[in-house]
Design a protein around this motif. Structure first.
Motif, PDB file in Angstrom:
ATOM      1  N   VAL A 190     -51.379  -7.848 -24.379  1.00  0.00           N
ATOM      2  CA  VAL A 190     -51.912  -7.201 -25.584  1.00  0.00           C
ATOM      3  C   VAL A 190     -52.125  -5.714 -25.340  1.00  0.00           C
ATOM      4  CG1 VAL A 190     -53.881  -7.084 -27.157  1.00  0.00           C
ATOM      5  CG2 VAL A 190     -52.955  -9.304 -26.491  1.00  0.00           C
ATOM      6  N   LEU A 191     -52.637  -5.366 -24.163  1.00  0.00           N
ATOM      7  CA  LEU A 191     -52.848  -3.951 -23.856  1.00  0.00           C
ATOM      8  C   LEU A 191     -51.519  -3.202 -23.828  1.00  0.00           C
ATOM      9  CD1 LEU A 191     -55.667  -4.006 -21.133  1.00  0.00           C
ATOM     10  CD2 LEU A 191     -55.869  -3.674 -23.599  1.00  0.00           C
ATOM     11  N   TYR A 192     -50.473  -3.834 -23.300  1.00  0.00           N
ATOM     12  CA  TYR A 192     -49.155  -3.187 -23.325  1.00  0.00           C
ATOM     13  C   TYR A 192     -48.619  -3.102 -24.753  1.00  0.00           C
ATOM     14  CZ  TYR A 192     -48.285  -2.619 -18.341  1.00  0.00           C
ATOM     15  OH  TYR A 192     -48.329  -2.180 -17.034  1.00  0.00           O
ATOM     16  N   SER A 193     -48.901  -4.109 -25.576  1.00  0.00           N
ATOM     17  CA  SER A 193     -48.452  -4.068 -26.968  1.00  0.00           C
ATOM     18  C   SER A 193     -49.101  -2.924 -27.735  1.00  0.00           C
ATOM     19  CB  SER A 193     -48.788  -5.399 -27.670  1.00  0.00           C
ATOM     20  OG  SER A 193     -48.022  -6.458 -27.156  1.00  0.00           O
ATOM     21  N   THR A 194     -50.368  -2.684 -27.437  1.00  0.00           N
ATOM     22  CA  THR A 194     -51.137  -1.680 -28.181  1.00  0.00           C
ATOM     23  C   THR A 194     -51.198  -0.331 -27.480  1.00  0.00           C
ATOM     24  OG1 THR A 194     -53.184  -2.480 -27.148  1.00  0.00           O
ATOM     25  CG2 THR A 194     -52.567  -3.453 -29.266  1.00  0.00           C
ATOM     26  N   GLY A 195     -50.780  -0.274 -26.204  1.00  0.00           N
ATOM     27  CA  GLY A 195     -50.835   0.982 -25.460  1.00  0.00           C
ATOM     28  C   GLY A 195     -52.250   1.394 -25.104  1.00  0.00           C
ATOM     29  N   GLN A 211     -47.667   2.193 -23.724  1.00  0.00           N
ATOM     30  CA  GLN A 211     -47.202   1.162 -24.651  1.00  0.00           C
ATOM     31  C   GLN A 211     -45.804   0.700 -24.225  1.00  0.00           C
ATOM     32  OE1 GLN A 211     -44.795   0.685 -27.175  1.00  0.00           O
ATOM     33  NE2 GLN A 211     -45.803  -1.188 -27.828  1.00  0.00           N
ATOM     34  N   ASN A 212     -45.643  -0.621 -24.093  1.00  0.00           N
ATOM     35  CA  ASN A 212     -44.370  -1.144 -23.585  1.00  0.00           C
ATOM     36  C   ASN A 212     -44.194  -2.576 -24.090  1.00  0.00           C
ATOM     37  OD1 ASN A 212     -42.261  -2.256 -22.025  1.00  0.00           O
ATOM     38  ND2 ASN A 212     -42.699  -0.894 -20.304  1.00  0.00           N
ATOM     39  N   ASP A 213     -43.416  -2.738 -25.151  1.00  0.00           N
ATOM     40  CA  ASP A 213     -43.227  -4.064 -25.727  1.00  0.00           C
ATOM     41  C   ASP A 213     -42.465  -5.001 -24.796  1.00  0.00           C
ATOM     42  OD1 ASP A 213     -44.606  -3.517 -28.055  1.00  0.00           O
ATOM     43  OD2 ASP A 213     -42.822  -2.939 -29.190  1.00  0.00           O
ATOM     44  N   VAL A 214     -41.552  -4.465 -24.017  1.00  0.00           N
ATOM     45  CA  VAL A 214     -40.773  -5.304 -23.105  1.00  0.00           C
ATOM     46  C   VAL A 214     -41.694  -5.923 -22.049  1.00  0.00           C
ATOM     47  CG1 VAL A 214     -38.947  -5.330 -21.352  1.00  0.00           C
ATOM     48  CG2 VAL A 214     -38.630  -4.045 -23.485  1.00  0.00           C
ATOM     49  N   GLU A 215     -42.606  -5.122 -21.504  1.00  0.00           N
ATOM     50  CA  GLU A 215     -43.556  -5.651 -20.526  1.00  0.00           C
ATOM     51  C   GLU A 215     -44.508  -6.639 -21.194  1.00  0.00           C
ATOM     52  OE1 GLU A 215     -45.609  -6.159 -16.819  1.00  0.00           O
ATOM     53  OE2 GLU A 215     -43.563  -5.737 -17.492  1.00  0.00           O
ATOM     54  N   ALA A 216     -44.902  -6.346 -22.423  1.00  0.00           N
ATOM     55  CA  ALA A 216     -45.765  -7.276 -23.153  1.00  0.00           C
ATOM     56  C   ALA A 216     -45.077  -8.628 -23.314  1.00  0.00           C
ATOM     57  CB  ALA A 216     -46.128  -6.698 -24.514  1.00  0.00           C
ATOM     58  N   ILE A 217     -43.793  -8.596 -23.681  1.00  0.00           N
ATOM     59  CA  ILE A 217     -43.029  -9.838 -23.827  1.00  0.00           C
ATOM     60  C   ILE A 217     -43.018 -10.619 -22.519  1.00  0.00           C
ATOM     61  CG2 ILE A 217     -40.669 -10.728 -24.031  1.00  0.00           C
ATOM     62  CD1 ILE A 217     -41.743 -10.230 -26.722  1.00  0.00           C
ATOM     63  N   ARG A 218     -42.782  -9.929 -21.412  1.00  0.00           N
ATOM     64  CA  ARG A 218     -42.733 -10.603 -20.110  1.00  0.00           C
ATOM     65  C   ARG A 218     -44.049 -11.314 -19.816  1.00  0.00           C
ATOM     66  NH1 ARG A 218     -44.116 -10.147 -14.812  1.00  0.00           N
ATOM     67  NH2 ARG A 218     -45.448  -8.339 -15.208  1.00  0.00           N
ATOM     68  N   LEU A 219     -45.148 -10.651 -20.104  1.00  0.00           N
ATOM     69  CA  LEU A 219     -46.465 -11.224 -19.830  1.00  0.00           C
ATOM     70  C   LEU A 219     -46.786 -12.370 -20.784  1.00  0.00           C
ATOM     71  CD1 LEU A 219     -48.168  -7.818 -19.144  1.00  0.00           C
ATOM     72  CD2 LEU A 219     -48.101  -9.720 -17.500  1.00  0.00           C
ATOM     73  N   TYR A 220     -46.441 -12.202 -22.054  1.00  0.00           N
ATOM     74  CA  TYR A 220     -46.665 -13.291 -23.005  1.00  0.00           C
ATOM     75  C   TYR A 220     -45.879 -14.535 -22.592  1.00  0.00           C
ATOM     76  CZ  TYR A 220     -48.689  -9.854 -26.277  1.00  0.00           C
ATOM     77  OH  TYR A 220     -49.462  -8.900 -26.875  1.00  0.00           O
ATOM     78  N   ARG A 221     -44.661 -14.324 -22.117  1.00  0.00           N
ATOM     79  CA  ARG A 221     -43.847 -15.465 -21.692  1.00  0.00           C
ATOM     80  C   ARG A 221     -44.487 -16.193 -20.508  1.00  0.00           C
ATOM     81  NH1 ARG A 221     -38.035 -12.474 -22.413  1.00  0.00           N
ATOM     82  NH2 ARG A 221     -37.509 -13.355 -24.468  1.00  0.00           N
ATOM     83  N   LEU A 222     -45.017 -15.425 -19.575  1.00  0.00           N
ATOM     84  CA  LEU A 222     -45.683 -16.043 -18.427  1.00  0.00           C
ATOM     85  C   LEU A 222     -46.872 -16.881 -18.883  1.00  0.00           C
ATOM     86  CD1 LEU A 222     -45.686 -13.067 -15.867  1.00  0.00           C
ATOM     87  CD2 LEU A 222     -44.339 -15.175 -15.723  1.00  0.00           C
ATOM     88  N   ALA A 223     -47.654 -16.335 -19.811  1.00  0.00           N
ATOM     89  CA  ALA A 223     -48.821 -17.065 -20.315  1.00  0.00           C
ATOM     90  C   ALA A 223     -48.395 -18.296 -21.108  1.00  0.00           C
ATOM     91  CB  ALA A 223     -49.677 -16.142 -21.182  1.00  0.00           C
ATOM     92  N   ALA A 224     -47.384 -18.122 -21.963  1.00  0.00           N
ATOM     93  CA  ALA A 224     -46.921 -19.229 -22.796  1.00  0.00           C
ATOM     94  C   ALA A 224     -46.360 -20.366 -21.946  1.00  0.00           C
ATOM     95  CB  ALA A 224     -45.860 -18.734 -23.776  1.00  0.00           C
ATOM     96  N   ALA A 225     -45.694 -20.015 -20.857  1.00  0.00           N
ATOM     97  CA  ALA A 225     -45.119 -21.030 -19.974  1.00  0.00           C
ATOM     98  C   ALA A 225     -46.189 -21.916 -19.356  1.00  0.00           C
ATOM     99  CB  ALA A 225     -44.292 -20.365 -18.877  1.00  0.00           C
TER     100      ALA A 225
END
Length: 257
Positions: free
Chosen positions: A118-123, A128-142
């Motif tokens: 979320v912090l990467y999504s909002t900067g 701000q880095n949506d690609v890094e946010a995606i990577r982290l969300y995927r780890l959590a979702a997994a």
């Protein structure tokens, strides 16, 4: 709700409807003393944060969380990050929050992975880095984290950091909704109401909003608006679906316990 229990959500816009017990465990002979000390500090912090047998005091909680966090206790790292993010017991500092979330995330903590995302999504506290946010969300979702799944779904819905994929967003929302997460229930309902990847279905939209409305006033308002476009028979059917879903969720929660 304590500071470290607080949850973060990625805000998503959606068309016209949007607005939307350790002492009993056997001791492990090879556990280093430092780990036991960290656990003790973490427990002290928890008591102070929750006012459990002592006056609630976030300053004291932060001090003990820090001691435990510096010794590698992952839950203390997560809790300390939350305190920095909210400014409870310590000055609000998104940079410190990100740093402690990262330590916990690197140890595999799903909630920390989501919150750092979320912090990467909002900067906030990080570039701000949506690609890094995606990577982290995927780890959590997994790991089954419903907030990570929902935030990942929102990114797919908006096409941020990843190619827009409404079908993937729908699946992620549905999985988290089926686990009882009200934000995902709300988002899934909106996809049904807007006919995104599925045929427009006000009955299912109403049913999911009925469930989400328990924790979300906005969902209640959307449910009522959709209800005005439905017949009495459709509303009754939607309420029946919601009632059945509620029973299923209660059974799942009971099974987990």
């Amino acid at each position: 709700m304590t500071a470290h229990d607080s949850k973060l959500h990625l805000v998503m816009a959606m068309l016209t409807l949007a607005q939307i017990a350790n002492a009993d465990k056997p001791k492990q002979p090879n556990v280093p003393a430092v780990s036991r000390e960290a656990d003790e500090d973490f427990n002290r912090a928890e008591r102070a944060a929750n006012g459990d047998g002592v006056p609630q005091d976030y300053v004291t909680a932060a001090r003990y969380y820090r001691r435990a966090a510096e010794r590698g206790n992952v839950r203390a790292q997560y809790a300390l990050a939350c305190l920095y993010e909210e400014g409870s017991g310590v000055p609000k500092d998104f940079g410190q929050a990100a740093a402690w979330y990262r330590k916990a995330a690197d140890q595999g903590d799903a909630e920390a992975q989501n919150n750092l995302g979320v912090l990467y999504s909002t900067g906030q506290g990080v570039p701000q880095n949506d690609v890094e946010a995606i990577r982290l969300y995927r780890l959590a979702a997994a790991q089954g984290d419903v907030e990570g799944s929902t935030n990942l779904g929102a990114m797919y819905l908006m096409g941020r950091g990843v190619e827009r994929n409404l079908a993937q967003a729908f699946q992620l929302f549905r999985k988290a909704a089926e686990s009882g997460y009200s934000v995902a229930q709300n988002n899934l309902a909106l996809m049904y109401a807007n006919g995104q990847t599925v045929d427009r279905d006000y009955v299912l939209a109403y049913a999911w909003l009925e469930l989400a409305a328990v924790e979300n006033e906005g969902a209640a308002g959307l449910r009522d608006r959709i209800g005005k476009e439905m017949t009495q028979e459709q509303v009754a059917r939607a309420r029946g679906i919601a009632s059945q879903k509620r029973k299923e969720l209660a059974q799942k929660a009971k099974a987990v316990k």
